[in-house]
Design an enzyme around this catalytic site. Structure first.
Site, PDB file in Angstrom:
ATOM      1  N   SER A 188       0.833  -1.184   0.000  1.00  0.00           N
ATOM      2  CA  SER A 188       0.000   0.000   0.000  1.00  0.00           C
ATOM      3  C   SER A 188       0.881   1.252   0.000  1.00  0.00           C
ATOM      4  O   SER A 188       1.646   1.463  -0.930  1.00  0.00           O
ATOM      5  CB  SER A 188      -0.957  -0.066   1.192  1.00  0.00           C
TER       6      SER A 188
ATOM      7  N   HIS B 152      -8.307  -4.543  -1.147  1.00  0.00           N
ATOM      8  CA  HIS B 152      -7.008  -4.067  -0.664  1.00  0.00           C
ATOM      9  C   HIS B 152      -6.269  -5.122   0.152  1.00  0.00           C
ATOM     10  O   HIS B 152      -5.042  -5.164   0.152  1.00  0.00           O
ATOM     11  CB  HIS B 152      -7.231  -2.819   0.189  1.00  0.00           C
TER      12      HIS B 152
ATOM     13  N   ASP C 290     -10.256  -3.011  -5.010  1.00  0.00           N
ATOM     14  CA  ASP C 290      -9.581  -2.217  -3.983  1.00  0.00           C
ATOM     15  C   ASP C 290     -10.089  -0.775  -4.006  1.00  0.00           C
ATOM     16  O   ASP C 290      -9.954  -0.076  -5.011  1.00  0.00           O
ATOM     17  CB  ASP C 290      -8.072  -2.238  -4.257  1.00  0.00           C
TER      18      ASP C 290
END
Length: 758
Positions: free
Chosen positions: A603, A723, A688
């Site tokens: 991320s 995610h 995501d």
């Protein structure tokens, strides 16, 4: 909601196909580049595989401040995630990934079996006491998801004690399965329960489920005993749901860019269309949050940006009345708790950067008393209130600690706190997290682990000062914590700042002569603390002589608020140079060489990986970028993308010239160049909502176009997840298995292709 809430993602490794690594003597030459090629490195060559996908180029010009950027892969962004051409590109990448990894499929499968074999499949969590029941979760043999259960407490009149245990066996009160996630998840590619809230009278439960990975939830309310639905489900909501008494729920919904912007009151059995909007946050810099007080008498609604947070409260007995507790003051961050006739308020500002703790009467919130003053060297991170006690979670010198205080009786004046007791911990570096505790008791429950200590649940008696272990994760396969060493070292950044590195390795396998393989993990954003926690899968790494290290770089919150401030906005590059300094420290001090150094981040940590790959590609052998935030400038210029507006206080607003050019100087997509890169694996999730799949897709496409090496570049996009990758507890291990197979190949730690397939 953060674009990149930190996920402690651990990479894994298998016994199959292990070759002993050659040992070398560490010397100063380790920092120089090497052109040596091994047989495995040749196997990793992209030229030995089918031709990788080539994304078409469609010129897309973007101009601002007289600067023109050309993004030939802008077309890969599809907000609907249904464009056939885009999906075809992602499928081609997935097919190429499968082809590239097919030669090591047997090793990957064996690795997965090993990782799965460490897990005690039938288990129960540490029971939590609420009213007349113990609540807990149970896992079953071969099942991906948990069951939510409860069991009656026969002697409910006795106060909670650190020595309490839940009755089991044939004579115990029967177990009642409230919700079986395995049943709910049948036929779905993704299933996640975001919250599971039991009503105060223990008759109902509200739970939020996500079936796509997009973090848009549906909330169901059921009768605990019968499982019968109560009213219609609430749709299109976040996982923030709290009971307001036994007859109502408070929940939050999002706007079109997925910003939590409205808080609602829902009366049971009423239609959602008739729910009352308690507050609408119209400023798109701010997002709403929701939390119940430990006393359960108040709910707190927060509206927060990256630098400001203010608080509303409502009395659960009068839930229609929302009142201001702390006003909106830009740069001031507050949070609240409740006990007796006082609110407790944690407050941070530019001057009070590590926070102070205040108290004020419920009926006169402007009359405040400082209980714990601001301290420059100690960060006040969280508090937990009890009827007679206060537990304070703090950080000093990068290490966490818990201090508990005995409070005056309810109704007596509150003064500054003295004579706190500190909880003792067993490892030099560790991770602790608060856990829900019984408000009326003297028992503090917390979670503890370290790089060598499995996740543990402790009950701490705040009067007696003793901790009792209630639950420790069982690790199968002969695990012994005494076989592992944890260390804390400090690297010098280019400006002289000392950067902590947390390290773990198996003491009888690692020689610390430069010949050991090493995985360096980093994050460094949002003031998130990348604390050293245990993961049983990592043992497959350590037991083969790997060293695992965490770089606690600026931009995180490990050393206080200023540590974060010095790694954001126009100081963001400190995050990247700190990580490089940690890598160079590990090489210089003979933990590894460049030929044995792997790096990983997810991320916002994927942004870190992308940035350092562009800056120092010569320093690393292989890199993993999980759901990486790599198209920083384009994303932050587009307020229609989910979460962008709230992020301007994290990265800066590139509609201002200074921020524009600074972001452009490090944004990974904008800085890919014609140079050699190490072996790279990139992952994404189609659904995501935090980092759009198109960011890693564009990064990979541009790398394929520009890089001059013959090293392999792989991209895998989960088409049915978001995610946090797949949702099942075993499914997640699949990602770890193929990731470490990739890295082992890059490090020449597997047999030849023919041996792998044999």
């Amino acid at each position: 909601m953060l674009r990149s809430v930190f996920c402690k993602h651990t990479l894994l490794i298998s016994t199959s196909g292990w070759l002993n690594l050659p040992r070398v003597i560490c010397s100063s030459s380790s920092l120089s580049s090497s052109d040596s090629k091994t047989s495995t490195a040749t196997m990793m060559s992209q030229s030995k595989l089918p031709s990788p996908p080539v994304a078409k180029k469609v010129e897309h010009k973007m101009e601002l401040f007289g600067d023109v950027r050309v993004d030939n892969y802008y077309w890969l962004r599809d907000d609907s995630r249904s464009d056939p051409e885009v999906l075809a590109n992602l499928k081609q990448e997935n097919d190429y990934f499968e082809s590239a990894m097919s030669g090591t499929k047997k090793i990957e499968d064996n690795m997965f079996a090993e990782l799965k074999g460490r897990i005690k499949q039938e288990d129960v969590s540490a029971p939590f006491r609420q009213g007349s029941y113990y609540y807990y979760t149970r896992t079953l043999e071969g099942k991906e998801y948990v069951q939510h259960c409860r069991r009656l407490i026969r002697n409910n009149e006795a106060p909670p004690s650190v020595h309490d245990t839940m009755e089991t066996g044939p004579d115990a009160p029967p177990e009642h399965v409230i919700l079986d996630e395995n049943v709910k998840a049948e036929g779905r590619d993704f299933y996640s329960v975001g919250c599971f809230q039991v009503s105060p009278d223990n008759k109902l439960v509200a739970y939020a489920e996500d079936t796509k990975g997009d973090e848009i939830y549906t909330v169901y309310i059921i009768d605990i005993e019968t499982g019968t639905p109560v009213g219609k489900p609430l749709v299109g909501v976040t996982a923030s749901v709290e009971w307001a008494g036994n007859e109502a729920l408070v929940y939050i919904t999002m706007d079109e860019i997925l910003r939590p912007d409205k808080v609602w009151l829902h009366k049971l059995e009423a239609d959602q269309s008739n729910d009352i909007c308690l507050y609408h946050e119209k400023d798109d810099i701010y997002s709403l949050g929701l939390q119940a007080s430990e006393s359960k008498k108040f709910l707190f609604i927060t509206s927060e940006s990256k630098i400001t947070r203010f608080v509303f409260y409502l009395d659960v007995s009068k839930p229609e009345e929302l009142r201001v507790l702390t006003p909106r003051v830009v740069g001031v961050d507050t949070s609240a708790s409740h006990r007796g006739n006082h609110f407790f308020i944690t407050r941070r500002s530019d001057e009070l950067f590590n926070s102070e703790l205040l108290a004020c009467p419920v009926d006169n919130t402007s009359e405040t008393t400082v209980l714990i003053p601001h301290r420059e060297s100690v960060k006040l991170q969280d508090i937990q209130l009890f009827i007679d006690h206060l537990a304070v979670y703090e950080r000093e010198g990068g290490l966490q600690k818990i201090t508990t205080y005995h409070l005056p009786a309810v109704g007596e004046p509150l003064k500054s706190l003295q004579g706190g007791k500190s909880v003792e911990f067993i490892d030099p570096v560790y991770s602790i997290d608060p856990s829900e505790s019984v408000f009326s008791s003297r028992i503090l429950r917390f979670h503890y682990s370290s790089l060598r200590t499995p996740p543990s649940v402790y009950d701490y008696d705040m009067d007696m000062g003793i901790s009792v272990l209630k639950k420790i994760e069982t690790v199968l396969g002969g695990f012994d914590t005494n076989n592992y060493v944890t260390e804390r070292k400090w690297a010098s950044a280019s400006d002289g700042t000392q950067i902590p590195i947390c390290i773990v390795y198996r003491k009888n396998l690692v020689k610390l002569d430069g010949s050991d393989p090493l995985l360096l993990y980093g994050y460094g954003s949002y003031e998130i603390c990348n604390d050293p926690a245990f993961n049983s899968s990592r043992l497959s790494l350590l037991d083969r002589g790997f060293i695992f290290a965490i770089a606690q770089i600026r931009g995180g919150g490990e050393l206080g608020r200023q540590w974060y401030e010095n790694g954001k906005f126009l100081k963001k590059k400190n995050t990247f140079t700190d990580f490089i300094a940690c890598a160079e420290y590990l090489i210089k001090n003979c933990y590894c060489t460049k030929e044995k150094l792997c790096i990983e981040g997810r991320s916002a940590g994927g942004l870190l990986i992308g940035a350092v790959l562009n800056m120092r590609p010569d320093l690393f052998k292989a890199a993993v970028a999980g759901v990486p935030f790599v198209d920083v400038l384009t994303t932050m210029l587009d307020p229609t993308i989910p979460l962008t507006t709230a992020e301007w206080e994290e990265w800066g607003d590139p509609r201002k010239e200074e921020f524009y050019f600074y972001m452009k100087s490090y944004s990974p997509v904008d800085n890919v160049k014609a140079q050699n890169y190490p072996h790279i694996l990139v992952t994404a999730g189609l659904n995501d909502p935090r980092v759009m799949y198109s960011e890693p897709a564009k990064f990979v496409a541009k790398l394929r176009e520009m890089k001059t090496d013959d090293n392999i570049l792989l991209f895998k996009c989960e088409l049915g997840a978001g995610h946090f990758s797949k949702s099942g507890r075993f499914e997640r291990l699949r990602e770890a298995a193929f990731t470490y197979t990739f890295l082992m190949r890059a490090l020449s730690m597997l047999p030849s292709v023919g041996s792998e397939q044999s």
